[in-house]
Design an enzyme around this catalytic site. Structure first.
Site, PDB file in Angstrom:
ATOM      1  CE1 TYR A   1      -3.126   2.967   0.372  1.00 24.18           C
ATOM      2  CE2 TYR A   1      -3.786   2.102   2.514  1.00 24.18           C
ATOM      3  CZ  TYR A   1      -3.947   3.023   1.497  1.00 24.18           C
ATOM      4  OH  TYR A   1      -4.919   3.998   1.596  1.00 24.18           O
TER       5      TYR A   1
ATOM      6  CB  SER B   1      -2.935   6.070  -2.584  1.00 24.10           C
ATOM      7  OG  SER B   1      -3.907   5.061  -2.429  1.00 24.10           O
TER       8      SER B   1
ATOM      9  N   GLY C   1     -11.806   5.508  -1.650  1.00 22.78           N
ATOM     10  CA  GLY C   1     -12.582   5.952  -0.497  1.00 22.78           C
ATOM     11  C   GLY C   1     -13.870   6.658  -0.850  1.00 22.78           C
TER      12      GLY C   1
ATOM     13  N   GLY D   1      -5.244   4.159  -6.719  1.00 27.23           N
ATOM     14  CA  GLY D   1      -5.727   4.681  -5.451  1.00 27.23           C
ATOM     15  C   GLY D   1      -6.462   6.007  -5.550  1.00 27.23           C
TER      16      GLY D   1
ATOM     17  CE  LYS E   1      -6.366   1.681  -1.567  1.00 25.54           C
ATOM     18  NZ  LYS E   1      -5.912   3.074  -1.407  1.00 25.54           N
TER      19      LYS E   1
END
Length: 304
Positions: free
Chosen positions: A140, A170, A212, A193, A168
């Site tokens: 991540y 981001s 998100g 991300g 992932k």
């Protein structure tokens, strides 16, 4: 070379919001309801206890209870990735072992929190987690929160570990996705991300995304993915633009997580409470929340 079949990790994965009762205590029953709602909408999978899931604000026992509840509700129905990143490697290993016992499909972790570590320490942290379980592991990379942006050198070192199945990413620099995909190879999964650049990330080589802001409007992201897969890039561009302005509006509230939860409550009827302080609350009765919820539903209804 990745040792696992990674084909199930393509597509749209909702970063699952945390669920609390009126007293701010973890509410696993509502979390189950929320997971089942996403399943009913056709979402591919869930990312549990990540940034959106307020993982760093939950106790270890709350994180364990969260992933257990999600697996009980939709295990075998949705692909479940569990974030096990923690301040210490010991705690991350403990969370990974528990997640494996619950039946998750993969685990994931940030490199570190609070302390700044060397790349040797970060590599050791991730490798130690992978040694503790027999599951695909997703790096991540979220430098805006951890203060560390995964370098090409460390990434190439991590690829020597056959349990490293994906990342992932981001980082808001979209071309880094292309680099990760090129170096990782066909079976290595790269998940976009930044929600604002889902289309850009996919065109740069990402295999899907975890986000998100998917939570209050998953149908829009699923349709965006459908357009991309069909090669209908102009339709995808127009939909990404619409999503972008919804994201801007979500970020205009005292907290984005609070706005997510308020809109989810209005859309699904599932009350998952307010985010945990220091994130500020957002009321589902706020006229701007209601207006945004209505605009999102109009956009969904207009999809072809």
């Amino acid at each position: 070379m990745v040792k696992y079949d990674t084909s199930k990790f393509h597509g749209v994965f909702v970063a699952l919001n945390a669920s609390y009762d009126a007293n701010g205590e973890l509410n696993t029953e509502k979390l189950k309801e929320l997971a089942l709602w996403y399943h009913s909408l056709g979402v591919k999978g869930l990312y549990v206890c990540g940034s959106t899931g307020e993982g760093m604000l939950l106790t270890a026992e709350e994180r364990k209870a969260s992933v257990k509840a999600v697996c009980e509700a939709v295990g075998g129905k949705l692909v479940i990735l569990c974030h096990v990143g923690a301040p210490s490697t010991r705690q991350a290993v403990e969370l990974a072992k528990h997640a494996e016992s619950c039946g998750v499909d993969a685990v994931s972790a940030v490199p570190c929190v609070f302390y700044i570590h060397s790349e040797d320490a970060i590599a050791n942290h991730w490798n130690t987690i992978t040694e503790a379980v027999d599951l695909p592991f997703f790096i991540y990379n979220i430098p805006q929160l951890t203060g560390y942006n995964l370098s090409r050198g460390l990434f190439e070192r991590m690829l020597q570990n056959e349990k490293i199945a994906g990342i992932k990413n981001s980082n808001e620099v979209a071309h880094q996705i292309m680099q990760f995909k090129a170096l990782g190879g066909e079976n290595f999964i790269v998940l976009n991300g930044p929600d604002e650049q889902y289309l850009a990330g996919r065109l740069m080589g990402a295999d899907g995304g975890i986000g998100g802001t998917y939570g209050p409007m998953p149908e829009l992201y699923m349709k965006l993915e459908e357009y991309i897969c069909a090669g209908e890039i102009e339709k995808a561009r127009r939909l990404q633009e619409k999503i972008l302005f919804f994201i801007y509006r979500l970020c205009s509230f005292p907290s984005m997580y609070g706005a997510n939860k308020a809109i989810i409550k209005l859309r699904s009827g599932i009350d998952i409470g307010q985010p945990r302080l220091p994130f500020l609350p957002v009321s589902s009765e706020d006229p701007k929340v209601v207006e945004l919820k209505n605009d999102i539903e109009k956009a969904i209804a207009a999809l072809d």
